[in-house]
Structures are given as structure tokens and as C-alpha cells.
Motif scaffolding. Structure first.
Motif, PDB file in Angstrom:
ATOM      1  N   TYR A  10      -6.102  37.437 -39.459  1.00 16.57           N
ATOM      2  CA  TYR A  10      -7.554  37.219 -39.453  1.00 16.57           C
ATOM      3  C   TYR A  10      -8.299  38.392 -40.051  1.00 16.57           C
ATOM      4  O   TYR A  10      -7.824  39.513 -40.050  1.00 16.57           O
ATOM      5  N   ASP A  11      -9.467  38.060 -40.581  1.00 18.36           N
ATOM      6  CA  ASP A  11     -10.450  39.062 -40.982  1.00 18.36           C
ATOM      7  C   ASP A  11     -11.360  39.206 -39.763  1.00 18.36           C
ATOM      8  O   ASP A  11     -12.073  38.265 -39.390  1.00 18.36           O
ATOM      9  N   GLY A  12     -11.332  40.376 -39.140  1.00 15.15           N
ATOM     10  CA  GLY A  12     -12.039  40.555 -37.867  1.00 15.15           C
ATOM     11  C   GLY A  12     -13.538  40.768 -38.001  1.00 15.15           C
ATOM     12  O   GLY A  12     -14.242  40.845 -36.980  1.00 15.15           O
ATOM     13  N   THR A  13     -14.042  40.835 -39.236  1.00 17.46           N
ATOM     14  CA  THR A  13     -15.458  41.189 -39.460  1.00 17.46           C
ATOM     15  C   THR A  13     -16.422  40.366 -38.609  1.00 17.46           C
ATOM     16  O   THR A  13     -17.365  40.908 -38.038  1.00 17.46           O
ATOM     17  N   ASN A  14     -16.172  39.066 -38.541  1.00 13.73           N
ATOM     18  CA  ASN A  14     -17.134  38.188 -37.863  1.00 13.73           C
ATOM     19  C   ASN A  14     -16.791  37.872 -36.413  1.00 13.73           C
ATOM     20  O   ASN A  14     -17.364  36.964 -35.828  1.00 13.73           O
ATOM     21  N   TYR A  15     -15.850  38.606 -35.833  1.00 10.40           N
ATOM     22  CA  TYR A  15     -15.437  38.309 -34.460  1.00 10.40           C
ATOM     23  C   TYR A  15     -15.629  39.496 -33.523  1.00 10.40           C
ATOM     24  O   TYR A  15     -15.483  40.655 -33.939  1.00 10.40           O
ATOM     25  N   ALA A  16     -15.921  39.158 -32.261  1.00  7.23           N
ATOM     26  CA  ALA A  16     -16.056  40.173 -31.222  1.00  7.23           C
ATOM     27  C   ALA A  16     -14.667  40.492 -30.664  1.00  7.23           C
ATOM     28  O   ALA A  16     -14.475  40.594 -29.445  1.00  7.23           O
ATOM     29  N   GLY A  17     -13.700  40.632 -31.562  1.00 10.59           N
ATOM     30  CA  GLY A  17     -12.343  40.974 -31.154  1.00 10.59           C
ATOM     31  C   GLY A  17     -11.497  39.768 -30.820  1.00 10.59           C
ATOM     32  O   GLY A  17     -11.862  38.619 -31.090  1.00 10.59           O
ATOM     33  N   TRP A  18     -10.318  40.035 -30.263  1.00  7.70           N
ATOM     34  CA  TRP A  18      -9.378  38.975 -29.925  1.00  7.70           C
ATOM     35  C   TRP A  18      -9.784  38.236 -28.661  1.00  7.70           C
ATOM     36  O   TRP A  18      -9.879  37.023 -28.621  1.00  7.70           O
ATOM     37  N   GLN A  19     -10.020  39.015 -27.608  1.00  5.17           N
ATOM     38  CA  GLN A  19     -10.048  38.447 -26.263  1.00  5.17           C
ATOM     39  C   GLN A  19     -11.293  37.613 -25.951  1.00  5.17           C
ATOM     40  O   GLN A  19     -12.420  38.022 -26.217  1.00  5.17           O
ATOM     41  N   GLN A  20     -11.050  36.466 -25.367  1.00  4.93           N
ATOM     42  CA  GLN A  20     -12.103  35.554 -24.948  1.00  4.93           C
ATOM     43  C   GLN A  20     -13.136  36.282 -24.087  1.00  4.93           C
ATOM     44  O   GLN A  20     -12.759  37.081 -23.228  1.00  4.93           O
ATOM     45  N   GLN A  21     -14.407  36.032 -24.321  1.00  9.67           N
ATOM     46  CA  GLN A  21     -15.455  36.638 -23.512  1.00  9.67           C
ATOM     47  C   GLN A  21     -16.706  35.793 -23.623  1.00  9.67           C
ATOM     48  O   GLN A  21     -16.882  35.051 -24.582  1.00  9.67           O
ATOM     49  N   PRO A  22     -17.576  35.881 -22.598  1.00  9.14           N
ATOM     50  CA  PRO A  22     -18.790  35.055 -22.639  1.00  9.14           C
ATOM     51  C   PRO A  22     -19.742  35.539 -23.741  1.00  9.14           C
ATOM     52  O   PRO A  22     -19.781  36.722 -24.065  1.00  9.14           O
ATOM     53  N   ASN A  23     -20.500  34.607 -24.312  1.00 14.68           N
ATOM     54  CA  ASN A  23     -21.567  34.931 -25.267  1.00 14.68           C
ATOM     55  C   ASN A  23     -21.104  35.665 -26.522  1.00 14.68           C
ATOM     56  O   ASN A  23     -21.841  36.470 -27.067  1.00 14.68           O
ATOM     57  N   ALA A  24     -19.872  35.453 -26.936  1.00 10.37           N
ATOM     58  CA  ALA A  24     -19.404  36.078 -28.167  1.00 10.37           C
ATOM     59  C   ALA A  24     -18.288  35.220 -28.742  1.00 10.37           C
ATOM     60  O   ALA A  24     -17.573  34.549 -28.003  1.00 10.37           O
ATOM     61  N   VAL A  25     -18.170  35.217 -30.060  1.00  9.82           N
ATOM     62  CA  VAL A  25     -17.128  34.435 -30.723  1.00  9.82           C
ATOM     63  C   VAL A  25     -15.907  35.327 -30.919  1.00  9.82           C
ATOM     64  O   VAL A  25     -16.008  36.411 -31.494  1.00  9.82           O
ATOM     65  N   THR A  26     -14.755  34.881 -30.411  1.00 11.33           N
ATOM     66  CA  THR A  26     -13.538  35.685 -30.527  1.00 11.33           C
ATOM     67  C   THR A  26     -12.429  34.880 -31.193  1.00 11.33           C
ATOM     68  O   THR A  26     -12.496  33.651 -31.282  1.00 11.33           O
ATOM     69  N   VAL A  27     -11.406  35.586 -31.665  1.00  8.17           N
ATOM     70  CA  VAL A  27     -10.283  34.941 -32.331  1.00  8.17           C
ATOM     71  C   VAL A  27      -9.524  34.058 -31.334  1.00  8.17           C
ATOM     72  O   VAL A  27      -9.153  32.918 -31.645  1.00  8.17           O
TER      73      VAL A  27
END
Lengths: 245, 245
Positions: A10-27
Motif C-alpha cells: 500500500y501507499d500509506g499517504t491517504n491512510y491513518a496507518g494500518w490499525q482500525q480506529q474510529p473516525n479515520a480510514v485505515t488499511v
């Protein structure tokens, strides 16, 4: 029921990291959504490296259990149809039911990339950290050699990390330069929180002449985060891959 | 009054190409806005290569005339502060008043990059064209050699282009492969509309076994756009640089 292993780039630029979390898009969330949609069962993957926001991957590993009749090898193709362009599953295969991507012994490899030139170059903007003053690569190589082996890397661990032991083994560090890009490639048994980025930040200080290579043993011995260099920015870091032993 | 030459790098992904046009954001427009803001005079640059939407650049050339007292060499630094991250001026210098980036003799170099592997890789998504079936690089090399020299490239020119002559000289074509990326680097006196992308599309057909290298002379001789391969997608193309003679 079978356990399926995925290799995830993945290109991590548009993600709030790997781990699932509220109010953020993650891989992890994108993978869970695509797998749940594809397989018609609620899927929650287990990831190997829970990369931070902005960090990239060529070969992170994730597993999940499923009752599907789709052959494991075919899942990658169908899954990529359902994933955004900046997440691509490179391979899918069945593994033993007791395989765990974090608890099984492995060699993890990361690479930190520095773009070292007068001005930034747009084509490298997303996956390098730009440094405009000239870095001394030979000094960075000399400094990196002190980190190889088993060491207490407490000085190279973000202070809010809670782990039992801060001892880790680095198998190899290779500092190399090709055109304007300096790459720091590190393989080890495992890494503390922000450890690769703090090593990169420290080696950049060495390349800038602000830390001498011979000071590395003292920095390790101090077991004090304040003695190492700053945490280098996330966009320069890429998880290269994981080899299970 | 002085004439200033800029070397301009950009990631073309978010632009409707170089040339100013209504209702679209272009690289030329961003440069004109930033220069007008910086210098306090209405500036309109003249570009060397009017790249299409989605095409990238490491070293396109633009010139403009100005009455500013700011030394030409300093303009790059101040200008980059006013440009978006995906456009970076690499150099600025004063040139003769009669220097024109399109009409002065030059060698222009472009590179077309193909990502040739089983699955796409996000880190190369923005500046490669993804082809999943394996391409035969040796065949592509053999075919490319027929294009070197002065030729009538009418078969490799988009049909709506209006030019007096379709004869151009290609000085060199180098097809190479590094890991999963096949690069086609072409230097020439000048290029017709879409010429590099049509050459790339034709060489991809050759690499796929659908055109034989020995057919290249016939394709050239036909002077018929229908005989060559398709126009390869814009995102694989990068303007490398221009050497003025």
C-alpha cells in the motif's frame, strides 16, 4: 475453516496507518470491508506490522479465517477488484491454522528513503523524506554498523511505548545511495515503536555531522530516548517484507 | 528587462497538462500565478514541451521576461514557496533575450515506464503503466532499433495533429528493465503529437508478441496511424529534460 495469508502492498499517504480506529480510514479497515464483501462473512484480519499513518508497504502480512470455498490462491484477484488503487494484495495462500503473523518467528525488513538534493523532486515526494543539505553517506554507514546485533534499543523507542523488553536484534543495516536517494534498509527480529524512524533520524544527524559514528555505542548505552536523533517523518518509511522462519 | 529560464519538474497526475486552458488547472497556469504573485508583474511563461494531461516532468523548460531586480538564480527558491508540492522549479538562470525554448535547436529526452508484474504496486502507480502479462524486452529492444535516425513518423502521430512535416530524428532509444519496470528512453530533435506514447504502445505490442520487430520498417513506410500500436496511457510518460545545442 481455513486460514489465509495475504501479502499486502500500500501507499500509506491517504491512510491513518494500518490499525482500525474510529473516525479515520485505515488499511486494515479497507481490507476487512473488501473481504467481508467478497466472502459474505464478517472478516477481521490480523496484521503483522501495524504501520503508522503515512508509512508505506511492499509486503506487509495479514491473516484471516474463512469458510469460503474460493481457493485461497484466487482470493488476491477478487479482493483487488474491491480495494482502492493504493492498496494491492500481492499474494494469497492457505497457511496452517496456528500460523500467527506477529507471534511466529520472522525477519522483518524496512527501508527508510531520504531524497538528498537541492530541491524536492515531485516523483519521489510521496515515499521519501527530503533533506536539502548534503549528507555524508560514509559516516552514516559507519554509524549504522554499531547497531547490528542484539542490543537494548531503549534509546531508539518512543517513550510512550509499553513493552516488557526493549532488547531487539538487528541482523543487517545497509546504507546505500543511488542518484539522489539514500536508502537505509534494516532487517531484524522485530522493532520497537518508531525504532526504524528514530534510527533514520539519528543517521541523518550523523550524515549532517552533528553526531559522530563513534558516539553510537554511548547512545545505545544511555537507554535514553533524548540521546538519539529525532523521529524521521513517516512518509520516508516502507515496510519491505517479512520472512517467516 | 531580462529573460529567465526555468527548469520545471512536476507530477502531472493532478493537472490537465502544461498548457493554459479554461476550466482546468494546468502547470503553466500555476507557474504564471506564482510568478505574477512573486514579481508583481503580469507574467506569462513560454514552455518548451506542452505535455498532455497526466504526463510528468523532471526537466521541462520555460522562459519569461521580467523587470525584477531579484537575481535570476534566486527566483527558483522564492517561486517554490508559492508553488504546490507537485510542481518544483529545479533551477532558474538568465538567458539571452533571443532564446526560445521551442524554436532553438535541442535534444529532447522522454521516458516511458511500464510496470510489468502480476499485480500493480502502489508505490509505482502514479508514474508507470501497468501491464500484467510478461513482455519480451529483447524483442522490444530489437524493434526499437528500427526507429533510430531521421524518419517520417506519420504512423506514430495522432491524426488530428496539424504539422507541416512529420519527419523527425530520433537520436537514441534505450529499452531497459530493472526489477519489474521496463523503461523506454527516447532522445530526439523533436516529437510529433503523442509520438512517444504511440511508440511505447507499439513496443508493448511487440513485447506481447503481436507485432514482430521486423514489421517496424513497414509500419514506418505505411505513414498510416492505424498500422502502429495504441497510444499508451499518459501516466507512464515523463519528460526527462532538454539539452539546447
Amino acid at each position: 475453516m481455513k486460514r489465509v495469508k495475504l501479502i499486502v502492498a500500500y501507499d500509506g499517504t491517504n491512510y491513518a496507518g494500518w490499525q482500525q480506529q474510529p473516525n479515520a480510514v485505515t488499511v486494515e479497515q479497507k481490507l476487512n470491508e473488501a473481504l467481508t464483501d467478497l466472502l459474505g462473512e464478517k472478516i477481521e484480519v490480523i496484521g503483522a506490522s501495524r504501520t503508522d499513518a503515512g508509512v508505506h508497504s511492499l509486503g506487509n502480512v495479514a491473516v484471516f479465517d474463512t469458510d469460503t470455498r474460493i481457493p485461497a490462491e484466487k482470493i488476491s484477484y477478487a479482493l483487488n477488484q474491491r480495494l482502492p488503487d493504493d492498496i494491492v494484495v500481492q499474494d494469497s495462500c492457505e497457511v496452517d491454522a496456528d500460523f500467527h503473523p506477529r507471534y511466529c518467528d520472522s525477519i522483518k525488513t524496512y527501508e527508510y528513503r531520504i531524497l538528498n538534493r537541492k530541491f524536492p523532486m515531485p516523483e519521489h515526494q510521496r515515499n521519501t523524506y527530503f533533506v536539502h543539505h548534503k549528507l555524508d553517506v560514509d559516516q552514516m554507514k559507519a554509524a549504522s554498523s554499531y547497531l547490528v546485533g542484539p542490543h537494548d534499543f531503549k534509546s531508539f523507542c518512543s517513550i510512550h511505548a509499553q513493552v516488557k523488553s526493549t532488547v531487539r536484534t538487528i541482523y543487517s543495516i545497509r546504507v546505500s545511495k543511488e542518484e539522489d536517494i539514500i536508502s537505509i534498509r534494516i532487517s531484524g527480529s522485530g522493532f520497537l515503536y518508531n525504532m526504524v524512524r528514530i534510527i533514520a533520524g539519528t543517521l541523518i544527524m550523523v550524515g549532517s555531522g552533528r553526531i559522530k559514528p563513534e558516539q553510537m555505542p554511548q547512545i545505545l548505552a544511555a537507554k535514553d530516548r533524548q540521546k538519539a536523533g529525532p523521529t524521521a517523518p513517516a512518509q520516508g518509511l516502507t515496510m519491505i517484507g517479512i520472512e517467516y522462519l
